[in-house]
Design a protein around this motif. Structure first.
Motif, PDB file in Angstrom:
ATOM      1  N   UNK A 198       0.857  -1.194   0.000  1.00  0.00           N
ATOM      2  CA  UNK A 198       0.000   0.000   0.000  1.00  0.00           C
ATOM      3  C   UNK A 198       0.890   1.240   0.000  1.00  0.00           C
ATOM      4  N   UNK A 199       0.511   2.230  -0.788  1.00  0.00           N
ATOM      5  CA  UNK A 199       1.192   3.527  -0.812  1.00  0.00           C
ATOM      6  C   UNK A 199       0.183   4.578  -0.367  1.00  0.00           C
ATOM      7  N   UNK A 200       0.351   5.055   0.856  1.00  0.00           N
ATOM      8  CA  UNK A 200      -0.552   6.031   1.439  1.00  0.00           C
ATOM      9  C   UNK A 200      -0.011   7.441   1.217  1.00  0.00           C
ATOM     10  N   UNK A 201      -0.871   8.325   0.710  1.00  0.00           N
ATOM     11  CA  UNK A 201      -0.554   9.738   0.545  1.00  0.00           C
ATOM     12  C   UNK A 201      -1.629  10.539   1.264  1.00  0.00           C
ATOM     13  N   UNK A 202      -1.224  11.595   1.955  1.00  0.00           N
ATOM     14  CA  UNK A 202      -2.223  12.396   2.653  1.00  0.00           C
ATOM     15  C   UNK A 202      -1.603  13.444   3.533  1.00  0.00           C
ATOM     16  N   UNK A 203      -2.349  13.854   4.514  1.00  0.00           N
ATOM     17  CA  UNK A 203      -1.886  14.891   5.418  1.00  0.00           C
ATOM     18  C   UNK A 203      -2.881  15.119   6.522  1.00  0.00           C
ATOM     19  N   UNK A 232      -3.126   4.836  -2.755  1.00  0.00           N
ATOM     20  CA  UNK A 232      -3.266   5.018  -4.206  1.00  0.00           C
ATOM     21  C   UNK A 232      -3.118   3.702  -4.970  1.00  0.00           C
ATOM     22  N   UNK A 233      -2.667   2.629  -4.322  1.00  0.00           N
ATOM     23  CA  UNK A 233      -2.553   1.315  -4.960  1.00  0.00           C
ATOM     24  C   UNK A 233      -3.793   0.445  -4.724  1.00  0.00           C
ATOM     25  N   UNK A 234      -4.776   0.950  -3.972  1.00  0.00           N
ATOM     26  CA  UNK A 234      -5.956   0.178  -3.613  1.00  0.00           C
ATOM     27  C   UNK A 234      -6.836  -0.093  -4.828  1.00  0.00           C
ATOM     28  N   UNK A 235      -7.273  -1.362  -4.946  1.00  0.00           N
ATOM     29  CA  UNK A 235      -8.213  -1.771  -5.998  1.00  0.00           C
ATOM     30  C   UNK A 235      -9.369  -2.490  -5.322  1.00  0.00           C
ATOM     31  N   UNK A 236     -10.577  -2.120  -5.680  1.00  0.00           N
ATOM     32  CA  UNK A 236     -11.769  -2.565  -4.966  1.00  0.00           C
ATOM     33  C   UNK A 236     -11.912  -4.085  -4.858  1.00  0.00           C
ATOM     34  N   UNK A 237     -11.714  -4.812  -5.915  1.00  0.00           N
ATOM     35  CA  UNK A 237     -11.977  -6.256  -5.894  1.00  0.00           C
ATOM     36  C   UNK A 237     -10.753  -7.120  -5.617  1.00  0.00           C
ATOM     37  N   UNK A 238      -9.585  -6.516  -5.505  1.00  0.00           N
ATOM     38  CA  UNK A 238      -8.391  -7.344  -5.314  1.00  0.00           C
ATOM     39  C   UNK A 238      -7.623  -7.010  -4.035  1.00  0.00           C
ATOM     40  N   UNK A 239      -8.155  -6.163  -3.180  1.00  0.00           N
ATOM     41  CA  UNK A 239      -7.471  -5.784  -1.955  1.00  0.00           C
ATOM     42  C   UNK A 239      -8.121  -6.439  -0.746  1.00  0.00           C
TER      43      UNK A 239
END
Length: 175
Positions: free
Chosen positions: A127-132, A152-159
Motif C-alpha cells: 500500500x502507498x498512502x498519501x495524505x496529510x 493510491x494502490x488500492x483496488x476494490x476487488x483485489x485488496x
C-alpha cells in the motif's frame, strides 16, 4: 520472515527511544523522532480489534522527516481471525508545525482464517498512502497528529482492505 521484521521494528524503536532519553540537552541536536499509534475496537459477533504502529524517524531538515514505520494488528470474531504485519518507509513534511503532508509505503503480510468455512489465506499486499492532516502540540517537542491518508494502490476487488481511505490519529515526539 515475520519474526525478523517484528524484531527489526522493535530494535529500531528501542534504539530511537533510548536516543530521545539519553540525547543531548539541546533539542536542536537530537534529530531522532519516535511515535506511532494504537487502536482498539469491539463490535458485534464478539469481534475484537487491536492494532499498534510504532514509528522511528529522523529530521533531515527542520520541516522534513523520514523514517520507518511498522504495523501489527489482530482481529477476531465468532466467524474469523486475522493477523497482519506491515513495515515500510515514510516521509513527512511539516508546515508551520500545525499541518503536515506525508507518504507512507507499507508492505503487509496477512494471515486470515474463516472459522465458519475453515478457509485459510496467507497473502501479501503493498500500500502507498498519501495524505496529510493537522498537528496539535501536546508537550515540549511532542505532537498529536490527526489526518487522512489514501492508498493510491488500492483496488476494490483485489485488496484485503475494504477502502483506500484511512483516517489516522498518532503521536510523535522529538519534533
Amino acid at each position: 520472515m515475520k519474526k525478523g521484521i517484528i524484531s527489526l521494528v522493535l530494535l529500531i524503536s528501542g534504539l530511537a527511544f533510548s536516543q530521545i532519553l539519553v540525547g543531548t540537552t539541546q533539542q536542536d541536536n537530537n534529530r531522532w523522532t519516535f511515535g506511532g499509534g494504537i487502536g482498539l475496537g469491539f463490535g458485534s459477533q464478539s469481534s475484537f480489534y487491536l492494532q499498534a504502529s510504532p514509528r522511528v524517524g529522523y529530521r533531515l531538515t527542520n520541516d522534513l522527516e523520514a523514517g520507518v514505520v511498522g504495523s501489527v494488528s489482530w482481529q477476531t470474531s465468532n466467524y474469523y481471525r486475522s493477523t497482519m504485519f506491515g513495515i515500510g518507509p515514510f516521509a513527512n513534511y511539516y508546515i508551520a508545525r500545525s499541518f503536515y503532508v506525508g507518504a507512507n509505503l507499507q508492505h503487509y503480510f496477512i494471515n486470515y482464517k474463516d472459522k465458519y468455512y475453515d478457509y485459510k489465506v496467507n497473502e501479501e499486499e503493498t500500500a502507498l498512502y498519501l495524505g496529510g492532516g493537522y498537528m496539535q502540540r501536546i508537550g515540549n517537542n511532542s505532537y498529536m497528529q490527526i489526518g487522512v491518508m489514501y492508498n493510491v494502490l488500492w483496488k476494490e476487488n483485489s485488496s484485503v482492505f475494504s477502502s483506500g481511505l484511512i483516517p489516522n490519529i498518532g503521536f510523535v515526539m522529538g519534533l
